[in-house]
Design an enzyme around this catalytic site. Structure first.
Site, short mmCIF file in Angstrom:
data_model
loop_
_atom_site.label_atom_id
_atom_site.label_comp_id
_atom_site.label_asym_id
_atom_site.label_seq_id
_atom_site.Cartn_x
_atom_site.Cartn_y
_atom_site.Cartn_z
N ASN A 1 -8.07 -3.00 14.02
CA ASN A 1 -9.43 -3.30 13.56
C ASN A 1 -9.46 -4.50 12.62
OD1 ASN A 1 -8.31 -2.30 11.23
ND2 ASN A 1 -9.72 -0.57 11.01
N HIS B 1 -7.58 -4.92 9.90
CA HIS B 1 -7.27 -4.69 8.49
C HIS B 1 -5.95 -5.37 8.10
CE1 HIS B 1 -5.13 -0.54 9.37
NE2 HIS B 1 -4.22 -1.50 9.31
N ASP C 1 0.82 -1.21 0.00
CA ASP C 1 0.00 0.00 0.00
C ASP C 1 0.85 1.26 0.00
OD1 ASP C 1 0.88 -0.53 2.58
OD2 ASP C 1 -1.10 -0.97 3.36
N GLU D 1 -9.89 -2.15 4.94
CA GLU D 1 -10.57 -1.87 6.20
C GLU D 1 -11.77 -2.81 6.36
OE1 GLU D 1 -8.91 -0.19 8.21
OE2 GLU D 1 -8.52 1.88 7.66
C1 F6R Z 1 1.22 -1.31 6.10
C2 F6R Z 1 0.02 -2.14 6.22
C3 F6R Z 1 -0.84 -2.07 7.42
C4 F6R Z 1 -0.07 -2.36 8.71
C5 F6R Z 1 -0.99 -2.31 9.93
C6 F6R Z 1 -0.21 -2.49 11.21
O1 F6R Z 1 1.88 -1.53 4.87
O2 F6R Z 1 -0.25 -2.87 5.32
O3 F6R Z 1 -1.90 -2.98 7.29
O4 F6R Z 1 0.51 -3.63 8.61
O5 F6R Z 1 -1.64 -1.08 9.97
O6 F6R Z 1 0.65 -1.41 11.39
P1 F6R Z 1 1.80 -1.45 12.50
O7 F6R Z 1 2.75 -2.52 12.10
O8 F6R Z 1 2.45 -0.09 12.44
O9 F6R Z 1 1.13 -1.75 13.80
#
Ligand code: F6R
Length: 238
Positions: A130, A132, A67, A137
């Site tokens: 959440n 994701h 992403d 989402e």
């Molecule tokens: C980022 C991504 C997100 C993160 C998720 C957890 O490329 O795909 O889904 O993996 O938001 O973020 P952290 O690791 O910062 O807790």
């Protein structure tokens, strides 16, 4: 799906890095799907150290990131391309054009680009509080391909820790879809910290629950590895 619980995030990073390097030694043209955020940092650190120790080259490896925020270009220190350069790419011998990120320009072609490269061999995932994965989402369609999405307030709040103000966090991002992710041949999802425990509990109920996008991984039979530290595993029964 295999669940592996380790004491620390560093142990998780070391073990997955070892597995990835083993696969690269067998096929040095692997396609890697990569994540940003805090979770994969110990893995990227271990990949750098172990590949130097074992003299493993990344010259023929291509990468596709999950992403990217809308509106932040590579020079912006909050962009995911910048993050990947700073935390992984600049330390290894990748070819300059081997990295791909979804963008508003290539969004409708990103899945095809992945297919044309041969498909993702190893996908690294974190998980949001959440549930994701990437920026899919809650209630994102299972059929989704790479698309532009609006971030939830929870995600914006969590990601604001990397920005000066919450108002600076982009509200939109381009993300691989759930169907894009499920096509990867092997998936490592990493969750560390107590704030991930609830999402992990829901995901490991064993069925697909649309409000927890990570639970889509239950639909893939093989080669899904869930690595948890003890904090992320606190709500699991034996
Ligand atoms: C980022 C991504 C997100 C993160 C998720 C957890 O490329 O795909 O889904 O993996 O938001 O973020 P952290 O690791 O910062 O807790």
């Amino acid at each position: 799906m295999k669940v592996i619980i380790k004491k620390t995030k560093e142990e998780i990073g070391e073990e997955i890095a070892k597995e990835i390097l083993k696969d690269i030694k067998e096929n040095d043209h692997l396609i890697l799907g990569l994540a940003t955020g805090s979770t994969p940092l110990p893995l990227y650190k271990s990949l750098i150290t172990q590949s130097k120790e074992e003299e493993v080259s990344f010259k023929n490896i291509k990468t596709f990131n999950l992403d990217e925020y809308c509106g932040l270009d590579a020079t912006n220190d909050q962009s995911y391309r910048y993050f990947m350069n700073e935390n992984l790419f600049k330390y290894l011998d990748f070819e300059p054009n081997s990295h791909h990120f979804p963008s508003t320009e290539n969004c409708s072609k990103y899945d095809d680009l992945i297919e044309e490269a041969g498909g993702i061999d190893i996908q690294i995932l974190g998980i949001g509080e959440n549930g994701h994965i990437a920026f899919n989402e809650p209630n994102t369609s299972l059929d989704s391909k790479t698309h532009i999405t609006s971030l939830t307030q929870n995600t914006i709040k969590n990601n604001s820790r990397f920005f000066a103000n919450v108002e600076d966090v982009p509200t939109k991002a381009i993300t691989m879809g759930l169907s894009t992710i499920l096509k990867a041949r092997k998936i490592y999802l990493i969750a560390t910290g107590k704030n991930k425990a609830e999402a992990i509990k829901t995901m490991l109920e064993g069925k697909y629950i649309p409000s927890c996008p990570a639970s889509a991984l239950n639909l893939k039979e093989n080669d899904v590895y869930i690595y948890l530290d003890e904090d992320a595993a606190t709500l699991l029964k034996e």
